[in-house]
Design a protein around this motif. Structure first.
Motif, PDB file in Angstrom:
ATOM      1  N   GLN A  94      -8.788  17.111  13.293  1.00 60.85           N
ATOM      2  CA  GLN A  94      -9.710  17.222  12.351  1.00 60.85           C
ATOM      3  C   GLN A  94     -11.191  16.495  12.899  1.00 60.85           C
ATOM      4  OE1 GLN A  94      -8.294  15.029   9.030  1.00 60.85           O
ATOM      5  NE2 GLN A  94      -6.832  16.555   8.572  1.00 60.85           N
ATOM      6  N   LEU A  95     -11.152  15.469  13.974  1.00 57.23           N
ATOM      7  CA  LEU A  95     -12.271  15.064  14.553  1.00 57.23           C
ATOM      8  C   LEU A  95     -13.033  16.160  15.183  1.00 57.23           C
ATOM      9  CD1 LEU A  95     -11.242  11.546  15.763  1.00 57.23           C
ATOM     10  CD2 LEU A  95     -12.759  12.107  13.797  1.00 57.23           C
ATOM     11  N   ARG A 137     -17.245  14.877   5.247  1.00 61.55           N
ATOM     12  CA  ARG A 137     -17.084  13.480   4.533  1.00 61.55           C
ATOM     13  C   ARG A 137     -15.641  13.122   4.260  1.00 61.55           C
ATOM     14  NH1 ARG A 137     -20.667  11.668  -0.435  1.00 61.55           N
ATOM     15  NH2 ARG A 137     -19.207  12.891  -1.347  1.00 61.55           N
ATOM     16  N   THR A 138     -14.995  13.821   3.866  1.00 61.32           N
ATOM     17  CA  THR A 138     -13.583  13.338   3.397  1.00 61.32           C
ATOM     18  C   THR A 138     -12.813  12.884   4.706  1.00 61.32           C
ATOM     19  OG1 THR A 138     -13.768  14.981   1.989  1.00 61.32           O
ATOM     20  CG2 THR A 138     -11.601  13.988   2.228  1.00 61.32           C
ATOM     21  N   ILE A 139     -13.050  13.819   5.889  1.00 59.30           N
ATOM     22  CA  ILE A 139     -12.374  13.382   7.169  1.00 59.30           C
ATOM     23  C   ILE A 139     -12.919  12.224   7.525  1.00 59.30           C
ATOM     24  CG2 ILE A 139     -12.070  14.069   9.466  1.00 59.30           C
ATOM     25  CD1 ILE A 139     -12.236  17.011   8.625  1.00 59.30           C
ATOM     26  N   GLU A 181     -14.170   9.740   6.057  1.00 52.64           N
ATOM     27  CA  GLU A 181     -13.720   8.561   5.289  1.00 52.64           C
ATOM     28  C   GLU A 181     -12.546   8.322   5.303  1.00 52.64           C
ATOM     29  OE1 GLU A 181     -15.386   9.385   1.507  1.00 52.64           O
ATOM     30  OE2 GLU A 181     -17.382   8.638   2.046  1.00 52.64           O
ATOM     31  N   ALA A 182     -11.456   9.363   5.649  1.00 54.74           N
ATOM     32  CA  ALA A 182     -10.233   8.989   5.911  1.00 54.74           C
ATOM     33  C   ALA A 182      -9.838   8.416   7.202  1.00 54.74           C
ATOM     34  CB  ALA A 182      -9.232  10.592   6.086  1.00 54.74           C
ATOM     35  N   HIS A 183     -10.909   8.512   8.153  1.00 55.35           N
ATOM     36  CA  HIS A 183     -10.802   7.756   9.332  1.00 55.35           C
ATOM     37  C   HIS A 183     -11.496   6.566   9.226  1.00 55.35           C
ATOM     38  CE1 HIS A 183      -9.477  11.692  10.858  1.00 55.35           C
ATOM     39  NE2 HIS A 183      -9.136  11.044  12.084  1.00 55.35           N
ATOM     40  N   ARG A 184     -11.882   6.047   8.161  1.00 53.85           N
ATOM     41  CA  ARG A 184     -12.665   4.586   7.717  1.00 53.85           C
ATOM     42  C   ARG A 184     -13.887   4.673   8.328  1.00 53.85           C
ATOM     43  NH1 ARG A 184      -7.637   0.550   7.362  1.00 53.85           N
ATOM     44  NH2 ARG A 184      -6.231   2.066   7.743  1.00 53.85           N
ATOM     45  N   GLY A 185     -14.581   5.947   8.405  1.00 49.83           N
ATOM     46  CA  GLY A 185     -16.078   5.776   8.722  1.00 49.83           C
ATOM     47  C   GLY A 185     -16.928   6.257   7.640  1.00 49.83           C
ATOM     48  N   ARG A 186     -18.087   6.435   8.371  1.00 47.53           N
ATOM     49  CA  ARG A 186     -19.248   6.814   7.223  1.00 47.53           C
ATOM     50  C   ARG A 186     -19.964   7.902   8.054  1.00 47.53           C
ATOM     51  NH1 ARG A 186     -23.811   3.637   6.694  1.00 47.53           N
ATOM     52  NH2 ARG A 186     -23.014   2.451   8.503  1.00 47.53           N
ATOM     53  N   ILE A 187     -20.990   8.543   7.045  1.00 45.66           N
ATOM     54  CA  ILE A 187     -21.808   9.635   7.609  1.00 45.66           C
ATOM     55  C   ILE A 187     -22.971   9.758   6.758  1.00 45.66           C
ATOM     56  CG2 ILE A 187     -20.547  11.620   6.161  1.00 45.66           C
ATOM     57  CD1 ILE A 187     -21.226  13.591   8.058  1.00 45.66           C
ATOM     58  N   SER A 188     -24.149  10.005   7.199  1.00 40.47           N
ATOM     59  CA  SER A 188     -25.437   9.922   6.400  1.00 40.47           C
ATOM     60  C   SER A 188     -26.148  11.319   7.149  1.00 40.47           C
ATOM     61  CB  SER A 188     -26.294   8.865   6.617  1.00 40.47           C
ATOM     62  OG  SER A 188     -27.099   8.988   7.948  1.00 40.47           O
ATOM     63  N   ALA A 189     -26.960  11.792   5.785  1.00 44.48           N
ATOM     64  CA  ALA A 189     -27.877  12.907   6.404  1.00 44.48           C
ATOM     65  C   ALA A 189     -29.198  12.454   6.263  1.00 44.48           C
ATOM     66  CB  ALA A 189     -27.588  13.981   5.262  1.00 44.48           C
ATOM     67  N   ALA A 190     -30.083  12.854   6.948  1.00 44.36           N
ATOM     68  CA  ALA A 190     -31.424  12.505   6.953  1.00 44.36           C
ATOM     69  C   ALA A 190     -32.278  13.691   7.469  1.00 44.36           C
ATOM     70  CB  ALA A 190     -31.700  11.164   7.683  1.00 44.36           C
ATOM     71  N   ASN A 191     -33.645  13.517   7.414  1.00 43.42           N
ATOM     72  CA  ASN A 191     -34.506  14.401   8.263  1.00 43.42           C
ATOM     73  C   ASN A 191     -35.186  13.832   9.220  1.00 43.42           C
ATOM     74  OD1 ASN A 191     -34.045  17.072   6.891  1.00 43.42           O
ATOM     75  ND2 ASN A 191     -35.060  15.943   5.203  1.00 43.42           N
ATOM     76  N   HIS A 192     -35.450  14.304  10.759  1.00 43.38           N
ATOM     77  CA  HIS A 192     -36.514  13.795  11.460  1.00 43.38           C
ATOM     78  C   HIS A 192     -37.928  13.879  11.036  1.00 43.38           C
ATOM     79  CE1 HIS A 192     -34.997  12.935  15.293  1.00 43.38           C
ATOM     80  NE2 HIS A 192     -34.319  13.794  15.638  1.00 43.38           N
ATOM     81  N   ALA A 193     -38.490  12.906  11.543  1.00 41.20           N
ATOM     82  CA  ALA A 193     -39.916  12.640  11.313  1.00 41.20           C
ATOM     83  C   ALA A 193     -40.673  14.050  11.698  1.00 41.20           C
ATOM     84  CB  ALA A 193     -40.595  11.665  11.869  1.00 41.20           C
ATOM     85  N   SER A 194     -40.295  14.682  12.640  1.00 47.57           N
ATOM     86  CA  SER A 194     -40.664  15.783  13.166  1.00 47.57           C
ATOM     87  C   SER A 194     -40.381  17.090  12.831  1.00 47.57           C
ATOM     88  CB  SER A 194     -40.790  15.904  14.683  1.00 47.57           C
ATOM     89  OG  SER A 194     -39.313  15.491  15.182  1.00 47.57           O
TER      90      SER A 194
END
Ligand code: ATP
Ligand code: MG
Length: 304
Positions: A192-193, A268-270, A272-285
């Motif tokens: 899963q990872l 995201r579900t995987i 969170e099932a591993h007690r983690g977090r995920i974020s999405a963002a954009n680079h300045a460039s």
């Protein structure tokens, strides 16, 4: 008061005072205690039932996640066929060349058997290489229950990069993996990872392919951030429209004509099932940046 039984009283005696019984004396206290015990019993059995139901729900959730993840792996791998075909074709091609060479050598009047032996060794090695690719592919696609093992994230990333390397090369995209730590251990399901990283890289490749930008690069960086392992996947694609940033992890959110929109929801579900977090963002460039944090397994990480 005088402890004389009522049966021994002379006939005609009249009892004017009778010592109240235990029940009559402590009726209120007894009812109160019984009430409290009853309420406690109901509460405890309610809590136990809730616990059991939560456990069943958790097992069901893990099963459903494993099933969904397997479906998503199948769709990812249909995209990866080129890569896989390439990985298998290479050893097969060299097996053929080597076999032909050995054949020619054996036809000569005085064949050098030492060289033929070496060639046979090469053939054996190439054959093992091809079977290894198939073995890994099988293990990725087979139905596996959620299992927790000690996983080195850097190994996981290297493995995924091996799989997608030919696809990236075919699309003229450079894939880089940089790390600040020799090993990065977490507890989790290795397949899963792999899928988390695979989905993020495939999305990045899609974004770059669509953009036709000059710089075509995907970076996968790993770090240690406090008690977490950090994986950053960034690309030089067009990035995510500001309006869409909050929706990208929603199931079935997609901007691609052929997309299902489940890749990031599963990621995201995987996580969170591993007690983690995920974020999405954009680079300045420009370009999208996805960051995943997973708790480091105790006593196993090496700092930079
Ligand atoms: N690296 C990226 N750059 C730009 N947009 C992205 C990136 N990754 C994801 N997105 C956006 O998020 C949406 C959802 O991604 P997700 O992986 O969940 O679904 P999908 O790729 O569209 O379909 P699939 O189910 O096949 O993965 C994408 O359609 C795209 O709009
Ligand atoms: Mg996707």
């Amino acid at each position: 008061r005088w402890h004389i039984s009522e049966n021994n009283l002379p006939p005609g005696s009249q009892v004017l005072f009778r010592e109240p019984g235990l029940w009559a004396k402590y009726r209120w206290q007894a009812s109160l205690i019984t009430g409290v015990i009853l309420i406690q019993g109901v509460l405890i059995s309610g809590l136990l039932d809730e616990r059991r139901r939560r456990r069943v729900a958790e097992v069901e959730f893990r099963q459903r996640l494993a099933e969904l993840a397997r479906l998503n792996r199948h769709s990812a791998f249909s995209e990866l066929t080129t890569s896989i075909a390439h990985e298998i074709n290479q050893p097969l091609a060299s097996i053929l060349t080597n076999a032909e060479t050995a054949e020619l050598m054996l036809k000569s009047s005085s064949p050098n058997l030492e060289e033929v032996k070496e060639i046979l060794g090469d053939i054996k090695r190439d054959d093992q290489r091809a079977s290894e690719v198939i073995r890994r592919l099988r293990s990725l696609l087979k139905k596996t229950p959620f299992e927790v093992r000690d996983v080195d994230l850097n190994d996981t990333i290297r493995e995924v990069i091996r799989f997608v390397a030919a696809l990236a090369h075919g699309r003229d995209i450079e894939l880089r993996h940089a790390t600040t730590s020799a090993s990065l251990h977490v507890k989790g399901d290795p397949i899963q990872l792999q899928q988390v990283i695979l989905n993020l890289i495939i999305n990045a490749m899609d974004a770059i392919s669509e953009a036709e930008t000059k710089k075509r690069e995907i970076r996968v960086i790993t770090n240690i951030s406090g008690a977490s392992a950090e994986i950053i996947v960034s690309d030089t694609g067009p990035g995510i429209a500001a309006d869409n940033l909050k929706d990208v992890f929603d199931p079935f959110f997609t901007t691609k004509p052929q997309g299902m929109g489940i890749g990031l929801a599963i990621v995201r579900t995987i996580v969170e099932a591993h007690r983690g977090r995920i974020s999405a963002a954009n680079h300045a460039s420009g370009g999208a940046v996805f960051t995943v944090w997973l708790p480091i397994a105790h006593g196993r990480s090496n700092s930079a």
